[in-house]
Enzyme design. Structure first.
Site, PDB file in Angstrom:
ATOM      1  N   ILE A 253       0.842  -1.198   0.000  1.00 48.79           N
ATOM      2  CA  ILE A 253       0.000   0.000   0.000  1.00 48.79           C
ATOM      3  C   ILE A 253       0.879   1.251   0.000  1.00 48.79           C
ATOM      4  CG2 ILE A 253      -1.882   1.206   1.147  1.00 48.79           C
ATOM      5  CD1 ILE A 253      -2.519  -1.677   0.022  1.00 48.79           C
ATOM      6  N   GLU A 254       0.796   1.994  -1.105  1.00 47.19           N
ATOM      7  CA  GLU A 254       1.637   3.178  -1.273  1.00 47.19           C
ATOM      8  C   GLU A 254       0.838   4.410  -1.681  1.00 47.19           C
ATOM      9  OE1 GLU A 254       5.167   2.325  -3.644  1.00 47.19           O
ATOM     10  OE2 GLU A 254       4.851   0.184  -3.387  1.00 47.19           O
ATOM     11  N   LEU A 255      -0.483   4.259  -1.822  1.00 49.51           N
ATOM     12  CA  LEU A 255      -1.334   5.358  -2.287  1.00 49.51           C
ATOM     13  C   LEU A 255      -2.634   5.397  -1.487  1.00 49.51           C
ATOM     14  CD1 LEU A 255      -1.243   4.557  -6.126  1.00 49.51           C
ATOM     15  CD2 LEU A 255       0.180   6.242  -4.978  1.00 49.51           C
TER      16      LEU A 255
END
Length: 299
Positions: free
Chosen positions: A152-154
């Site tokens: 999860i990066e956004l």
């Protein structure tokens, strides 16, 4: 002869304990597959014998009322049900004892969780379409993956702990649902910090790249080791992995030459009771450099 026979019962526990210690610290390599059509099939990937875990990347659209969508780059077209062929690869990998995870998220996509209820809906979708549930629209076919990887990066920073709890609730003694995560190395991770505190994650492969304060740079291993020590003493997780780019061009920064990794870094981090091995981004770049082949015996 009699003296040797009397000693044998005493030696056996010692030999067993030695073997157990070696096994406990033996690491594996996790690889990301799916984002380049020129990296070979999933079956090819597992047939190399170099990987213990494969993350199929990415389900990069989900949550917040969106229709979920998987993107496997040049491998297949999900819109025409073309990715159901991946089921054969999943089963072939699992027959070799390799765990295959579906990686959700990634650096490019449209995903977020709007609420705990939204997290529950996403968990139900993942269960029915990729894990042990039933659905008429399983994007990767009928093979049952081993679990879900959180990259999860956004999007939203909330409710990922809820998604982890709802997914883990599907776990059964006869068929466990594994959870893994790929946080950035600055601690705590802004997206997954709360989720990782649940203690529900079996594998955490930390991205020690594209983050100058906690990665290797120009012969300096201190920042990386310091960050590794903080992670391994601060979160409850089954196994923690050192996440690295498999080639200089695989990341903006943080590439570690294999000889530096095997001689200076692995001997230190392997001492951690939580050490699980190394994660590499990605299969395509690993093919270019042979990175995993070079480090395999040291992991």
């Amino acid at each position: 002869m009699a003296r040797n026979l009397r000693l044998t019962p005493l030696l056996l526990p010692l030999l067993f304990l030695t073997a157990l210690i070696k096994t406990a610290h033996a690491g594996g390599i996790a690889i990301y597959w799916g984002q380049n059509g020129n990296e070979g099939t999933l079956t090819d990937t597992c047939a190399t014998g170099r990987y213990s875990y494969v993350n199929v990347a990415f389900l990069n659209k989900f949550g917040n009322g969106q229709t979920p969508d998987i993107n496997l780059a040049g491998h297949c077209n999900p819109a025409s049900n073309g990715c159901t062929i991946v089921s054969d690869g999943i089963r072939n990998c699992q027959k070799r004892g390799i765990k295959v995870m579906l990686s959700i998220g990634g650096g490019i996509g449209s995903y977020s969780l709007a609420s705990a209820a939204d997290a529950e809906n996403v968990a139900q979708y993942l269960w029915n379409n990729f894990l042990g549930g039933k659905s008429s629209s399983r994007p990767l076919g009928d093979a049952v993956l081993d679990g879900i990887d959180f990259d999860i990066e956004l999007g939203s920073t909330q409710y990922w702990e809820d998604l982890a709890k709802y997914l883990k609730a599907y776990s059964k003694p006869e068929r466990k649902v594994y959870l893994s995560a790929a946080p950035q190395c600055p601690f705590p991770d802004s997206f997954l910090g709360t989720a990782l505190n649940t203690g529900l994650f079996d594998y955490v492969w930390i991205q020690f790249y594209n983050n100058a304060p906690c990665q290797y740079s120009s012969g300096n291993i201190n920042n990386l080791i310091s960050s590794w020590n903080r992670w391994t003493t601060s979160i409850k997780a089954g196994r923690i992995f050192l996440g690295l780019p498999a080639a200089p061009q695989a990341a903006g920064s943080g590439y570690i030459p294999p000889d530096v990794l095997t001689s200076k870094i692995l001997p230190i981090i392997r001492k951690s009771p939580k050490y699980g091995g190394v994660m590499l981004w990605s299969k395509y770049y690993d093919d270019q450099t042979g990175y995993s082949s070079t480090i395999l015996k040291s992991v």
